[in-house]
Design a protein around this motif. Sequence first.
Motif, PDB file in Angstrom:
ATOM      1  N   ILE A   1      48.679  33.306  39.385  1.00 17.96           N
ATOM      2  CA  ILE A   1      47.986  34.402  40.061  1.00 17.96           C
ATOM      3  C   ILE A   1      48.130  35.737  39.344  1.00 17.96           C
ATOM      4  N   SER A   2      48.896  35.785  38.258  1.00 19.04           N
ATOM      5  CA  SER A   2      49.209  37.086  37.664  1.00 19.04           C
ATOM      6  C   SER A   2      47.990  37.782  37.083  1.00 19.04           C
ATOM      7  N   GLU A   3      47.042  37.014  36.524  1.00 23.85           N
ATOM      8  CA  GLU A   3      45.890  37.617  35.861  1.00 23.85           C
ATOM      9  C   GLU A   3      44.835  38.096  36.858  1.00 23.85           C
ATOM     10  N   GLN A   4      44.565  37.279  37.876  1.00 28.04           N
ATOM     11  CA  GLN A   4      43.435  37.577  38.761  1.00 28.04           C
ATOM     12  C   GLN A   4      43.817  37.687  40.230  1.00 28.04           C
ATOM     13  N   GLY A   5      45.100  37.637  40.547  1.00 26.17           N
ATOM     14  CA  GLY A   5      45.516  37.770  41.933  1.00 26.17           C
ATOM     15  C   GLY A   5      45.241  39.170  42.469  1.00 26.17           C
ATOM     16  N   VAL A   6      44.890  39.249  43.734  1.00 27.49           N
ATOM     17  CA  VAL A   6      44.593  40.529  44.392  1.00 27.49           C
ATOM     18  C   VAL A   6      45.450  40.641  45.652  1.00 27.49           C
ATOM     19  N   THR A   7      46.182  41.743  45.785  1.00 30.02           N
ATOM     20  CA  THR A   7      47.045  41.942  46.949  1.00 30.02           C
ATOM     21  C   THR A   7      46.354  42.846  47.968  1.00 30.02           C
ATOM     22  N   ILE A   8      46.248  42.341  49.197  1.00 30.17           N
ATOM     23  CA  ILE A   8      45.630  43.083  50.298  1.00 30.17           C
ATOM     24  C   ILE A   8      46.595  43.052  51.478  1.00 30.17           C
TER      25      ILE A   8
END
Length: 316
Positions: free
Chosen positions: A230-237
């Motif tokens: 998830i490091s490249e394209q992960g999104v934290t909401i």
Amino acid sequence: MKIKIVPLLFIVLTSCSQSSKPLENKIFCFDTMVNLKLYQGNEENLNELHSIFTNISKLTDNYTANDKASVYTLNHTNEEVTIDEDLYELLKLSLEMKNQGASYYNPLCGSLSKKWKESLKNLQILNENIKNDELLKISSSSLLLKDNNVVQRLGDAEIDLGGIAKGYVLDKTYEYLQTKEIKNYLIDAGSSSILLGEKNNKDGLFSVGLKEVQNTYLKLKNCFVSSSGISEQGVTINGVTYSHIVNPINGSAINENDAVIVISDKGYYGDAISTSMMMNTVEEIKEIEAAHNIKTIVVKNKQIIYCHKDIEVYHH
């Protein structure tokens, strides 16, 4: 679709001719930069590898029409389509993966993945109704593989081979290199899918750094290395990290693991299984390892939480 396993600083392979400079070709395909390095062979070999990569990249493109019947073609019709033998084989392998341990891999989750990517791009969680509609598409859709490389997509779910295509092209690359008796090479298909030959030194091993875990690396040769994360394209909401790797069973974009690295002797299998294992528990991963010839590293919160007993992790 994956995290990167990056070579430590750089990888140097000395050829049998004592030249340290490899034949090298960089290609943009599969929506990433591919680096081909041969320490044996000639320009013709390099050109033929280039053709293998560009051909399969065209066949698996699900965004743009081109001069061949491709995934894009199949996603825009429910009619029978005669396709290239490589795409036919790749679709067949994709459908078989569920029965080979990759229960969370499904080549028909393309439209669900697109919807999630669109929402996360706008820092929004995918609407529950839209998610359920996409899951219904998946459950009511299928791929029929017929004789003479004919395939038919039934239903509205879109095909996405992003979780297996780079591994498959590495398998084809390996087959080609074997026929030419080329043993010294490094094929980096965007760093998330790597094919390693032998380094021309005493033990033949390459040093391969793990991006997800600081100051760690592996020593490997003659294998496929696949990674998902998830490091490249992960999104934290709101404190929750959502991934581009989507669970095709419940539609969630929340993964069990932060990264999975798989070492295998089959590129397509390592590619798809590392994607699927993002949703597996460590105990499930151990069971899959026991049933198949693979070795796995699992990462969470920048720490290795599981490592196959035969993998030695080095630190610097």
